[in-house]
Design an enzyme around this catalytic site. Structure first.
Site, mmCIF file in Angstrom:
data_model
loop_
_atom_site.group_PDB
_atom_site.id
_atom_site.type_symbol
_atom_site.label_atom_id
_atom_site.label_comp_id
_atom_site.label_asym_id
_atom_site.label_seq_id
_atom_site.Cartn_x
_atom_site.Cartn_y
_atom_site.Cartn_z
ATOM 1 N N ARG A 1 -2.343 6.839 0.044
ATOM 2 C CA ARG A 1 -2.375 6.846 1.503
ATOM 3 C C ARG A 1 -1.354 7.740 2.186
ATOM 4 O O ARG A 1 -1.717 8.701 2.819
ATOM 5 C CB ARG A 1 -2.196 5.421 2.062
ATOM 6 C CG ARG A 1 -3.397 4.549 1.864
ATOM 7 C CD ARG A 1 -3.172 3.240 2.546
ATOM 8 N NE ARG A 1 -4.413 2.635 3.015
ATOM 9 C CZ ARG A 1 -4.455 1.569 3.787
ATOM 10 N NH1 ARG A 1 -3.347 1.010 4.194
ATOM 11 N NH2 ARG A 1 -5.596 1.068 4.162
ATOM 12 N N ASP B 1 -7.041 -1.443 -7.338
ATOM 13 C CA ASP B 1 -7.616 -2.042 -6.134
ATOM 14 C C ASP B 1 -7.989 -3.483 -6.438
ATOM 15 O O ASP B 1 -8.264 -3.821 -7.594
ATOM 16 C CB ASP B 1 -8.855 -1.258 -5.679
ATOM 17 C CG ASP B 1 -9.161 -1.550 -4.214
ATOM 18 O OD1 ASP B 1 -8.648 -0.835 -3.344
ATOM 19 O OD2 ASP B 1 -9.861 -2.540 -3.939
ATOM 20 N N ARG C 1 -5.530 13.504 -4.887
ATOM 21 C CA ARG C 1 -6.808 12.922 -4.477
ATOM 22 C C ARG C 1 -7.819 14.036 -4.189
ATOM 23 O O ARG C 1 -8.999 13.904 -4.502
ATOM 24 C CB ARG C 1 -6.521 12.083 -3.240
ATOM 25 C CG ARG C 1 -7.648 11.364 -2.626
ATOM 26 C CD ARG C 1 -8.028 10.125 -3.402
ATOM 27 N NE ARG C 1 -8.933 9.355 -2.585
ATOM 28 C CZ ARG C 1 -10.126 9.784 -2.210
ATOM 29 N NH1 ARG C 1 -10.577 10.954 -2.621
ATOM 30 N NH2 ARG C 1 -10.885 9.055 -1.424
ATOM 31 N N TYR D 1 -16.163 -9.956 -0.190
ATOM 32 C CA TYR D 1 -16.737 -8.629 -0.475
ATOM 33 C C TYR D 1 -18.009 -8.740 -1.301
ATOM 34 O O TYR D 1 -18.964 -7.988 -1.092
ATOM 35 C CB TYR D 1 -15.715 -7.743 -1.197
ATOM 36 C CG TYR D 1 -14.677 -7.157 -0.254
ATOM 37 C CD1 TYR D 1 -15.016 -6.121 0.614
ATOM 38 C CD2 TYR D 1 -13.381 -7.635 -0.225
ATOM 39 C CE1 TYR D 1 -14.094 -5.582 1.485
ATOM 40 C CE2 TYR D 1 -12.435 -7.104 0.644
ATOM 41 C CZ TYR D 1 -12.795 -6.074 1.495
ATOM 42 O OH TYR D 1 -11.876 -5.547 2.350
ATOM 43 N N ARG E 1 0.818 -1.215 0.000
ATOM 44 C CA ARG E 1 0.000 0.000 0.000
ATOM 45 C C ARG E 1 0.857 1.273 0.000
ATOM 46 O O ARG E 1 0.439 2.298 0.524
ATOM 47 C CB ARG E 1 -0.981 0.016 1.175
ATOM 48 C CG ARG E 1 -1.738 -1.295 1.381
ATOM 49 C CD ARG E 1 -2.671 -1.610 0.231
ATOM 50 N NE ARG E 1 -3.747 -0.667 0.071
ATOM 51 C CZ ARG E 1 -4.938 -0.768 0.674
ATOM 52 N NH1 ARG E 1 -5.186 -1.749 1.466
ATOM 53 N NH2 ARG E 1 -5.867 0.125 0.457
HETATM 54 O O1 CP3 Z 1 -0.192 -1.353 -2.618
HETATM 55 C C1 CP3 Z 1 -0.408 -0.316 -3.268
HETATM 56 O O2 CP3 Z 1 0.119 0.746 -2.954
HETATM 57 C C2 CP3 Z 1 -1.248 -0.376 -4.533
HETATM 58 C C3 CP3 Z 1 -2.602 0.056 -4.388
HETATM 59 C C4 CP3 Z 1 -3.619 -0.791 -3.619
HETATM 60 C C5 CP3 Z 1 -4.834 -0.228 -3.170
HETATM 61 N N1 CP3 Z 1 -5.608 -1.221 -2.664
HETATM 62 C C6 CP3 Z 1 -5.205 1.198 -3.286
HETATM 63 C C7 CP3 Z 1 -6.223 1.746 -2.368
HETATM 64 C C8 CP3 Z 1 -3.655 -2.157 -3.303
HETATM 65 C C9 CP3 Z 1 -2.597 -3.232 -3.499
HETATM 66 C C10 CP3 Z 1 -4.927 -2.413 -2.703
HETATM 67 C C11 CP3 Z 1 -5.358 -3.750 -2.274
HETATM 68 C C12 CP3 Z 1 -6.565 -3.889 -1.453
HETATM 69 N N2 CP3 Z 1 -7.746 -3.198 -1.547
HETATM 70 C C13 CP3 Z 1 -6.722 -4.874 -0.454
HETATM 71 C C14 CP3 Z 1 -5.692 -5.921 -0.099
HETATM 72 C C15 CP3 Z 1 -4.612 -5.394 0.787
HETATM 73 C C16 CP3 Z 1 -5.004 -5.227 2.207
HETATM 74 O O3 CP3 Z 1 -4.884 -4.086 2.699
HETATM 75 O O4 CP3 Z 1 -5.387 -6.197 2.868
HETATM 76 C C17 CP3 Z 1 -8.007 -4.716 0.099
HETATM 77 C C18 CP3 Z 1 -8.615 -5.548 1.206
HETATM 78 C C19 CP3 Z 1 -8.659 -3.661 -0.627
HETATM 79 C C20 CP3 Z 1 -10.054 -3.172 -0.475
HETATM 80 C C21 CP3 Z 1 -10.072 -1.760 -0.069
HETATM 81 N N3 CP3 Z 1 -9.698 -0.692 -0.871
HETATM 82 C C22 CP3 Z 1 -10.485 -1.217 1.185
HETATM 83 C C23 CP3 Z 1 -10.963 -2.038 2.368
HETATM 84 C C24 CP3 Z 1 -10.348 0.178 1.106
HETATM 85 C C25 CP3 Z 1 -10.737 1.216 2.138
HETATM 86 C C26 CP3 Z 1 -9.725 1.310 3.233
HETATM 87 C C27 CP3 Z 1 -8.350 1.806 2.781
HETATM 88 O O5 CP3 Z 1 -7.528 0.959 2.491
HETATM 89 O O6 CP3 Z 1 -8.120 2.999 2.717
HETATM 90 C C28 CP3 Z 1 -9.820 0.473 -0.163
HETATM 91 C C29 CP3 Z 1 -9.490 1.825 -0.678
HETATM 92 C C30 CP3 Z 1 -8.117 2.044 -1.214
HETATM 93 N N4 CP3 Z 1 -7.430 1.204 -2.043
HETATM 94 C C31 CP3 Z 1 -7.330 3.207 -1.000
HETATM 95 C C32 CP3 Z 1 -6.142 3.026 -1.727
HETATM 96 C C33 CP3 Z 1 -5.016 4.003 -1.880
HETATM 97 C C34 CP3 Z 1 -7.760 4.433 -0.186
HETATM 98 C C35 CP3 Z 1 -8.642 5.264 -1.048
HETATM 99 C C36 CP3 Z 1 -8.529 6.729 -0.730
HETATM 100 O O7 CP3 Z 1 -7.657 7.402 -1.295
HETATM 101 O O8 CP3 Z 1 -9.376 7.192 0.034
#
Ligand code: CP3
Length: 345
Positions: free
Chosen positions: A31, A77, A40, A154, A27
């Site tokens: 973030r 994602d 963003r 999900y 991640r």
């Molecule tokens: O690793 C990286 O930097 C690449 C980008 C990436 C994102 N999501 C971007 C994202 C990756 C590899 C993921 C994978 C992902 N997404 C997982 C598996 C990894 C883990 O953390 O267990 C899961 C379960 C998700 C589903 C998901 N996406 C959730 C639950 C959420 C909300 C909570 C959070 O993580 O902020 C997201 C949103 C998300 N995916 C964001 C990002 C940068 C945040 C969105 C924002 O900018 O508000």
């Protein structure tokens, strides 16, 4: 094949001796960086970032330029596969994913299509092409997908959950339907990952974020066979399996034809190595919360981890994704500590 200039990650996956360990953060794209937050803020919507290849490329490159990590991970994602199969998701500000419609019946499953990654997720595939070109063989690019069980969770639950009891109920009450859906997700995921490799992904990672809520028996029946199917389809591309909380399944994961196994912070490097055996590379596993401590503590914990994993077969990472409010200086300290630690073989 072109030569990647910094190929520490690829050589470590192959088990070669290297002068130092490779490091990247799960991640890392999005973030934590002010550059990400600024973008963003302008774009307003997470999905717009994901679905606009030029912007996804920009976000992918931000941590590469800012932190000098040894791998890029494409900004997307795991949930994009759901939409590609016909089940749209929304990303609700400060709350996370939400599915207006969920999967409940045989008919719902029949209506889902098998995704064709190249067309149905064309935006991420194009982002991979653009990122590869911008990286110009500096470092490897990691492509990724969710594991079928986590995507299933999900699709049934309709969003995040502490227990995912609705998804687990489906496993226990409708095992046959569950297998049908898991197979459809698996086939779609293989198509998607094949398109990612074709577009230039050098390494693949599978995220089984909700592995840890299943019993060992359920994990055996409903997750491992599908992860195995995916890995068997990628014998030419290194693939990492990260099953969060699945310490109980590590020796089984070690039997799957993957190259690297991600581990979280709940187990020691020594125990992971014992469960996995000598041959596979391990990735992890610093507690992301260590990065809230003072720099001295970050340094010490990072060095301890480097030493505990031994000199080869280890990619430094956290035990889960970096948390959004992590002090950037500590992320920097983590990366630099790894890059300054010279290995003596
Ligand atoms: O690793 C990286 O930097 C690449 C980008 C990436 C994102 N999501 C971007 C994202 C990756 C590899 C993921 C994978 C992902 N997404 C997982 C598996 C990894 C883990 O953390 O267990 C899961 C379960 C998700 C589903 C998901 N996406 C959730 C639950 C959420 C909300 C909570 C959070 O993580 O902020 C997201 C949103 C998300 N995916 C964001 C990002 C940068 C945040 C969105 C924002 O900018 O508000």
């Amino acid at each position: 094949m072109h030569h990647i200039k910094n190929d520490l990650l690829l050589r470590t996956i192959r088990g070669e001796k290297t002068s130092r360990k490779p490091v990247w953060l799960m991640r890392q794209a999005g973030r934590i960086l002010p550059q990400y937050r600024a973008l963003r803020e302008q774009v307003k919507d997470f999905k717009t970032l994901v679905e606009t290849p030029e912007l996804a490329t920009e976000v992918t490159l931000q941590p590469v330029d800012e932190l000098q990590v040894d791998a890029a991970i494409i900004f997307s994602d795991i949930l994009v596969i759901c939409e590609a199969m016909g089940l749209p998701y929304e990303m609700v500000e400060k709350r996370g994913p939400f599915f207006p419609k969920t999967i409940e019946t045989q008919q719902d499953i029949d209506q889902l299509r098998i995704a064709d990654g190249e067309h149905d997720i064309a935006y991420t595939i194009e982002a991979i092409r653009l990122t590869k070109s911008a990286l110009n063989f500096r470092i490897p690019l990691i492509g990724f997908a969710g594991c079928p069980w986590t995507i299933f969770a999900y699709m049934i639950e309709g969003g995040g959950s502490k227990t995912f009891s609705k998804a687990k109920k489906m496993l226990y009450t409708e095992p046959n339907l569950s297998h049908q859906l898991l197979q459809k997700i698996t086939t779609s995921t293989i198509n998607y990952l094949q398109a990612q490799v074709k577009a230039g992904a050098d390494v693949l990672q599978l995220f089984d974020s909700w592995a840890g809520i299943l019993s060992p028996q359920s994990y055996q029946e409903f997750s491992l066979p599908y992860i195995r199917q995916i890995c068997e389809a990628f014998q030419q591309t290194p693939i990492t399996v990260f099953a969060k909380g699945a310490f109980f399944a590590l020796s089984d994961i070690a039997q799957i034809p993957c190259h690297t196994i991600g581990i979280d912070w709940n187990i020691t490097p020594q125990y992971a190595r014992q469960m996995v055996g000598k041959h596979k590379t391990l990735q992890g596993n610093l507690d992301p919360c260590v990065l809230y401590a003072d720099t001295n503590t970050v340094q010490k914990a990072t060095v301890q981890m480097i030493q505990d994993f031994g000199n080869t077969h280890h990619i430094v990472n956290l035990g889960h994704g970096v948390y959004p409010d992590t002090p950037l200086d500590n992320v920097r300290c983590f990366v630099e500590t790894v890059q300054n630690y010279i290995l003596t073989h």
